[in-house]
Enzyme design. Structure first.
Site, PDB file in Angstrom:
ATOM      1  N   SER A 287      28.440 -37.341  -6.366  1.00 25.66           N
ATOM      2  CA  SER A 287      28.910 -37.537  -7.739  1.00 25.66           C
ATOM      3  C   SER A 287      29.695 -36.315  -8.180  1.00 25.66           C
ATOM      4  O   SER A 287      30.107 -35.501  -7.355  1.00 25.66           O
ATOM      5  CB  SER A 287      27.718 -37.800  -8.659  1.00 25.66           C
ATOM      6  OG  SER A 287      28.156 -38.241  -9.918  1.00 25.66           O
ATOM      7  N   ASN A 288      29.934 -36.175  -9.486  1.00 27.81           N
ATOM      8  CA  ASN A 288      30.634 -34.993  -9.999  1.00 27.81           C
ATOM      9  C   ASN A 288      30.017 -34.573 -11.324  1.00 27.81           C
ATOM     10  O   ASN A 288      29.105 -35.223 -11.826  1.00 27.81           O
ATOM     11  CB  ASN A 288      32.135 -35.269 -10.124  1.00 27.81           C
ATOM     12  CG  ASN A 288      32.405 -36.462 -11.018  1.00 27.81           C
ATOM     13  OD1 ASN A 288      32.055 -36.460 -12.188  1.00 27.81           O
ATOM     14  ND2 ASN A 288      33.003 -37.504 -10.462  1.00 27.81           N
ATOM     15  N   TYR A 289      30.536 -33.503 -11.903  1.00 29.12           N
ATOM     16  CA  TYR A 289      29.903 -32.905 -13.083  1.00 29.12           C
ATOM     17  C   TYR A 289      30.290 -33.569 -14.408  1.00 29.12           C
ATOM     18  O   TYR A 289      29.922 -33.084 -15.465  1.00 29.12           O
ATOM     19  CB  TYR A 289      30.256 -31.420 -13.170  1.00 29.12           C
ATOM     20  CG  TYR A 289      29.531 -30.559 -12.153  1.00 29.12           C
ATOM     21  CD1 TYR A 289      28.142 -30.487 -12.163  1.00 29.12           C
ATOM     22  CD2 TYR A 289      30.234 -29.826 -11.212  1.00 29.12           C
ATOM     23  CE1 TYR A 289      27.472 -29.698 -11.241  1.00 29.12           C
ATOM     24  CE2 TYR A 289      29.577 -29.031 -10.293  1.00 29.12           C
ATOM     25  CZ  TYR A 289      28.186 -28.969 -10.312  1.00 29.12           C
ATOM     26  OH  TYR A 289      27.528 -28.197  -9.413  1.00 29.12           O
ATOM     27  N   SER A 290      31.055 -34.647 -14.373  1.00 29.54           N
ATOM     28  CA  SER A 290      31.479 -35.258 -15.634  1.00 29.54           C
ATOM     29  C   SER A 290      30.263 -35.630 -16.498  1.00 29.54           C
ATOM     30  O   SER A 290      29.297 -36.222 -16.020  1.00 29.54           O
ATOM     31  CB  SER A 290      32.304 -36.515 -15.347  1.00 29.54           C
ATOM     32  OG  SER A 290      32.501 -37.229 -16.534  1.00 29.54           O
TER      33      SER A 290
END
Ligand code: C5P
Length: 404
Positions: free
Chosen positions: A209-212
């Site tokens: 995933s990512n930090y959004s």
């Protein structure tokens, strides 16, 4: 920060329930949101909380008596000037009086004189709410266009548990915001907004995933609601609450997000793609948890490209002509304008909101953002560094101009 509550004239009627103490909090929250709040207490309410409490939090005179010289003229004035009449808490007795047009105190007289929307937050104990008389009165009022908020279930002052608790002030505030935003410039328009990261599973317990955080997308959803739009939010796991009034479609993967977006845009006016969609996903999703004993000292994860949702939207839009407007986001670190322009054309966008993510104080996961808004004809606006909610309000403002 301006919201639909700012500069509104709100009459807050407070009737005799123990939930009166929460009405003081509501009056305070409305005042802090920039409304001019005129409070009318019934005699019973004034036994629970004094007028002075409301005067202190609103900074305005509080009305109680129909028969003092202020009260007599005020009922017409307050009723006619109000943008919204809120009665919280609304007792079974006051609900009954309103349903039948009785006007025996300043609040009920004002309610008859009022020509604005009316919102009631019932609060009562025991079986009073479920009583057929109360239910019939509520139905009558609803048929006349009155909005009922709650009550909710829980512990009541008598010690009984049941349906009769007043909705909490913070939630009432959200309902009031929604009601006051209803007639904004985007009334009758449907906006689809995506937000947050996607999660791409590797095995049953792991994902990429990512930090959004979803903050910018959620702020856009709130700003669109404030402008009166019907909003569908298609979002990966969010770190912020979804605004009241939004239709929320939670998704996890890019593939799920793509399918949800392609379905939702068929009758939409605009799509705002604020989600941070993962570009790649694990090529194989293990059915069982991957064990470290299965691996050598190194492990290689093979990745495969995710679909580009905006590319899929572009293809579908060529056939359906919906939505009318598409806005994408671009996070760039260099040659921000040139890359943004190129992305706008390549992805078939009408607008692109570019943030310079080389700045540590703007963009991903922080509370502030700074955006250059580009249209097909060039720069539309340089939106300076500020809260994501203020940035969102400006983006929606420019979008609304293009839609109407
Ligand atoms: O190409 P890039 O990922 O920088 O473009 C960002 C824009 O494209 C955002 O609006 C994002 O929501 C969207 N996007 C997409 N599908 C992907 C990746 C990004 O629609 N797979």
């Amino acid at each position: 920060m301006t919201t639909p509550i700012t500069h509104q004239q709100i009459v807050l009627g407070v009737t005799g329930s123990i939930a009166c103490y929460k009405a003081a909090d509501l009056a305070s929250k409305l005042t802090q949101a920039g409304a001019a709040v005129d409070v009318i207490l019934t005699d019973a309410a004034a036994r629970f909380v004094t007028p002075f409490t409301f005067q202190a939090v609103t900074g305005r005179p509080v009305y109680t008596d129909l028969w003092d010289e202020r009260g007599h003229i005020r009922h017409v004035q307050l009723g006619e000037q109000a943008n919204l009449l809120v009665i919280a808490p609304a007792t079974a007795h006051t609900i009954a009086k309103l349903a039948h047009g009785l006007a025996d105190n300043l609040l009920t007289v004002t309610a008859l004189a009022a020509r604005c929307p009316v919102l009631l937050a019932p609060a009562m104990d025991g079986g009073m709410y479920e009583h057929p008389a109360t239910q019939a009165n509520i139905r009558l009022l609803q048929e006349r266009g009155v909005t009922m908020i709650g009550p909710v279930s829980g512990r009541m002052a008598s010690g009984l548990t049941g349906l009769g608790r007043m909705v909490e002030p913070a939630e009432l505030l959200a309902h009031i915001r929604l009601k006051l935003g209803e007639n904004g410039v985007l009334r009758g328009r449907k906006l689809i907004i995506t937000a947050g990261p996607t999660q791409e599973p590797l095995d049953p317990v792991r994902y990429l995933s990512n930090y959004s955080s979803g903050k910018q997308g959620v702020a856009l959803a709130q700003a669109a609601l404030d402008a009166g739009a019907a909003v569908t939010l298609i979002a990966g796991p969010l770190q912020v609450a979804v605004p009241l009034g939004v239709t929320h479609i939670p998704v996890l993967t890019a593939e799920q997000m793509k399918n949800a977006v392609l379905a939702a845009i068929q009758d939409a006016d605009a799509l705002l793609m604020a989600a941070a969609v993962a570009d790649f996903r694990p090529a194989h999703q293990a059915e069982q948890k991957i064990k470290k004993t299965d691996q050598g000292p190194e492990m290689v994860i093979e990745l495969t490209r995710n679909p580009d949702i905006l590319a899929a939207v572009k293809a579908q839009r060529e056939e359906t002509r919906r939505p009318h407007l598409v806005l994408g986001f671009a996070a760039e670190t260099q040659d921000v304008l040139a890359y943004g322009q190129e992305k706008l054309i390549r992805k078939g966008l009408d607008f692109i909101a570019i943030n310079d993510v080389s700045r540590p104080d703007a963009g991903f996961a922080v509370d502030q953002n700074q955006i250059t808004l580009l249209g097909r004809e060039g720069v539309i606006a340089e939106i300076p560094l500020q809260d994501k909610s203020a940035v969102a309000a400006q983006i929606i403002h420019y979008l609304a101009q293009a839609l109407v």
